[in-house]
Write a protein that holds these residues in place. Structure first.
Motif, PDB file in Angstrom:
ATOM      1  N   LEU A 296       0.826  -1.216   0.000  1.00 19.75           N
ATOM      2  CA  LEU A 296       0.000   0.000   0.000  1.00 19.75           C
ATOM      3  C   LEU A 296       0.860   1.266   0.000  1.00 19.75           C
ATOM      4  O   LEU A 296       0.375   2.355  -0.306  1.00 19.75           O
ATOM      5  CB  LEU A 296      -0.920   0.017   1.228  1.00 19.75           C
TER       6      LEU A 296
ATOM      7  N   TYR B 118      -8.909   5.932  -7.828  1.00 19.01           N
ATOM      8  CA  TYR B 118      -8.219   6.127  -6.558  1.00 19.01           C
ATOM      9  C   TYR B 118      -7.262   7.312  -6.706  1.00 19.01           C
ATOM     10  O   TYR B 118      -7.152   7.891  -7.774  1.00 19.01           O
ATOM     11  CB  TYR B 118      -7.451   4.864  -6.158  1.00 19.01           C
TER      12      TYR B 118
ATOM     13  N   HIS C 174      -5.213   2.492  -8.270  1.00 15.22           N
ATOM     14  CA  HIS C 174      -5.408   1.323  -7.413  1.00 15.22           C
ATOM     15  C   HIS C 174      -5.243   1.766  -5.962  1.00 15.22           C
ATOM     16  O   HIS C 174      -4.664   2.819  -5.675  1.00 15.22           O
ATOM     17  CB  HIS C 174      -4.468   0.166  -7.779  1.00 15.22           C
ATOM     18  N   LEU C 175      -5.759   0.985  -5.056  1.00 19.05           N
ATOM     19  CA  LEU C 175      -5.786   1.346  -3.643  1.00 19.05           C
ATOM     20  C   LEU C 175      -4.368   1.483  -3.070  1.00 19.05           C
ATOM     21  O   LEU C 175      -3.524   0.619  -3.272  1.00 19.05           O
ATOM     22  CB  LEU C 175      -6.551   0.286  -2.847  1.00 19.05           C
ATOM     23  N   THR C 176      -4.120   2.601  -2.386  1.00 18.33           N
ATOM     24  CA  THR C 176      -2.862   2.797  -1.652  1.00 18.33           C
ATOM     25  C   THR C 176      -3.202   3.349  -0.269  1.00 18.33           C
ATOM     26  O   THR C 176      -4.370   3.628   0.042  1.00 18.33           O
ATOM     27  CB  THR C 176      -1.912   3.794  -2.367  1.00 18.33           C
TER      28      THR C 176
ATOM     29  N   ASP D 238      -5.488   6.526   0.006  1.00 21.58           N
ATOM     30  CA  ASP D 238      -6.954   6.414   0.063  1.00 21.58           C
ATOM     31  C   ASP D 238      -7.423   6.136   1.488  1.00 21.58           C
ATOM     32  O   ASP D 238      -8.424   6.700   1.943  1.00 21.58           O
ATOM     33  CB  ASP D 238      -7.422   5.290  -0.867  1.00 21.58           C
ATOM     34  N   ILE D 239      -6.689   5.284   2.179  1.00 19.88           N
ATOM     35  CA  ILE D 239      -7.101   4.903   3.536  1.00 19.88           C
ATOM     36  C   ILE D 239      -6.937   6.078   4.496  1.00 19.88           C
ATOM     37  O   ILE D 239      -7.805   6.341   5.334  1.00 19.88           O
ATOM     38  CB  ILE D 239      -6.281   3.683   4.000  1.00 19.88           C
TER      39      ILE D 239
ATOM     40  N   TRP E 230     -16.029   7.880  -4.548  1.00 17.23           N
ATOM     41  CA  TRP E 230     -14.797   7.271  -4.040  1.00 17.23           C
ATOM     42  C   TRP E 230     -14.950   6.852  -2.573  1.00 17.23           C
ATOM     43  O   TRP E 230     -14.510   5.764  -2.183  1.00 17.23           O
ATOM     44  CB  TRP E 230     -13.654   8.291  -4.184  1.00 17.23           C
TER      45      TRP E 230
ATOM     46  N   VAL F 208     -14.320   3.060  -1.073  1.00 19.20           N
ATOM     47  CA  VAL F 208     -13.352   2.709  -0.040  1.00 19.20           C
ATOM     48  C   VAL F 208     -14.029   2.075   1.175  1.00 19.20           C
ATOM     49  O   VAL F 208     -13.512   1.107   1.750  1.00 19.20           O
ATOM     50  CB  VAL F 208     -12.529   3.950   0.382  1.00 19.20           C
TER      51      VAL F 208
ATOM     52  N   THR G  77     -14.663  -1.535   0.017  1.00 18.65           N
ATOM     53  CA  THR G  77     -13.502  -2.379  -0.285  1.00 18.65           C
ATOM     54  C   THR G  77     -12.499  -2.470   0.862  1.00 18.65           C
ATOM     55  O   THR G  77     -11.696  -3.401   0.912  1.00 18.65           O
ATOM     56  CB  THR G  77     -12.761  -1.859  -1.537  1.00 18.65           C
ATOM     57  N   VAL G  78     -12.538  -1.509   1.772  1.00 18.69           N
ATOM     58  CA  VAL G  78     -11.597  -1.513   2.897  1.00 18.69           C
ATOM     59  C   VAL G  78     -12.314  -1.841   4.206  1.00 18.69           C
ATOM     60  O   VAL G  78     -11.969  -2.804   4.892  1.00 18.69           O
ATOM     61  CB  VAL G  78     -10.866  -0.160   3.017  1.00 18.69           C
TER      62      VAL G  78
END
Length: 419
Positions: free
Chosen positions: A62, A109, A114-116, A119-120, A144, A148, A151-152
């Protein structure tokens, strides 16, 4: 000794989210200030804590797949410090509706689609502001955010700590029909403009007004058989568009240079301050005031290499104007403060600039205090176990005339903050 993560109550939501997501073995406690204690070290910068938690988990990817991606991640994390942490609701909403919404208009994102960790972190920072993400003004940010949280948060069974926010994306407003500017004699452009305006008002276009009389008819009688000359009306000047701020890394806006202290003396009006004359590659040495009397005798200050923050706004310190700041590392327990300098002084000259690999850019002439660039960068500056100065996990490098990169270090302060 087991690692301990202390978080002030009802703050640092993004750090809590990362702690839960990475299933960190650091014991979570409530404390008066944010700090991660592990292996005898203390880390208190939010992004440094987050990167430490992620790097020691199975989710280290990530942080970025390669150097280029890691640099983008660093840029966005710097942005979170500047624009999303410790700011008011008004600024948060402005960033949601402008910077974030504009970027997500063409991106799924924040980094390379792609998720990194970016994003979190941003999701965690915006979680308590989710009611301010309006579908009418920030549809891309809202889309978005929903992605998240599914998906998270949902996918990792974190809904007990982060209940899902109910989101309705059905009411996204239709974009307004573009208005085509009509050129002279361009009937199609004029008709398109009229049609767009009519659609906006939800009614049919009104009949065109009767054409104005020709100049000779409108002006009445003529003198000497010749029509009067019309006065030319000057076109109204439109104001120039405002300059757009670039998205260069925040750290690259900071101007840190190699300096050489040519002379140093006690401040006449303050026992704890020195007044130095420092050569930083300009025509004349700069006068810089430093509170280092407690830590260095005057003879150790003179004729030594240092690092100077050169684009601070000049400030008066007890009647003496200071045109910069020398950078020092401070021990966590306050037992030592040490000047930074080049690892090999023989390879540098006064005025050589400091940079971070992969995060280069043109520094600001003078830092605007309202932009908080230095306040954003400073928490990520530190020394490591080898006494090397770092920004995040990247070394501070001096760009020399030969092209060789020289690192910066201190004498004894390990894992100290730099300011």
């Amino acid at each position: 000794m087991a690692a301990v993560l202390r978080i002030p109550e009802k703050t640092a939501t993004e750090v809590v989210l990362v702690h839960k997501l990475t299933k960190s073995d650091a014991k979570l406690e409530t404390g008066s200030e944010l700090v991660l204690e592990a292996a005898g070290e203390k880390v208190d910068a939010p992004n440094s804590i987050i990167k430490s938690l992620v790097s020691k988990s199975d989710k280290a990817s990530l942080l970025g797949a390669d150097k280029a991606e890691q640099a983008l991640v660093e840029e966005w994390l710097s942005y979170t410090n500047q624009s999303l942490r410790g700011v008011g609701k008004k600024e948060i909403v402005s960033n949601i509706e402008k910077k974030l919404n504009d970027h997500l208009k063409t991106n799924t994102y924040f980094v390379n689609n792609h998720l990194t960790i970016v994003d979190i972190v941003i999701f965690g920072l915006l979680y308590s502001h989710s009611k301010n993400i309006k579908v009418t003004s920030a549809p891309n940010t809202l889309r978005w955010f929903d992605l998240v949280q599914n998906t998270v948060v949902k996918a990792n069974n974190l809904t007990e700590d982060f209940p899902l926010v109910e989101i309705n994306l059905d009411d996204v407003p239709e974009p307004a029909a573009p208005v085509v500017a009509a050129k002279k004699g361009d009937k199609k452009g004029a008709e398109a403009k009229k049609g767009a305006e009519a659609k906006k008002d939800n009614k049919k276009p009104e009949a065109a007004p009767v054409a104005a009389a020709a100049p000779s008819e409108a002006k009445g009688p003529v003198e000497g058989g010749k029509p009067k000359k019309e006065k030319k009306v000057k076109a109204k000047k439109e104001p120039a568009p405002a300059a757009v701020e670039t998205d260069q890394p925040v750290v690259s806006r900071i101007d840190i240079r190699v300096g050489y202290i040519k002379s140093c003396k006690k401040h006449e009006g303050a026992d704890s301050l020195y007044v130095e004359e420092i050569d930083i590659g300009e025509e004349e040495p700069r006068t810089i005031v430093s509170g280092l009397v407690r830590w260095y005798p005057v003879e150790e200050m003179e004729n030594r290499w240092v690092l100077v923050l050169a684009n601070l706004k000049p400030a008066s310190m007890r009647g003496v104007k200071s045109f910069g700041m020398v950078l020092c590392a401070s021990a966590a327990d306050g037992s030592a403060v040490e000047l930074l300098g080049p690892v090999d002084p023989t390879k540098v000259k006064a005025g050589d600039r400091v940079y971070i690999e992969g995060m280069e850019g043109e520094p600001e002439k003078t830092l605007n205090p309202k932009k908080k660039y230095w306040e954003t960068v400073q928490p990520e500056l530190k020394t490591n176990d080898d006494l090397i100065a770092l920004y995040g996990d990247k070394p501070l490098l001096i760009r020399t005339a030969s092209g060789e990169a020289v690192q910066c270090k201190v004498a004894t302060v390990k894992n100290g903050g730099i300011k």
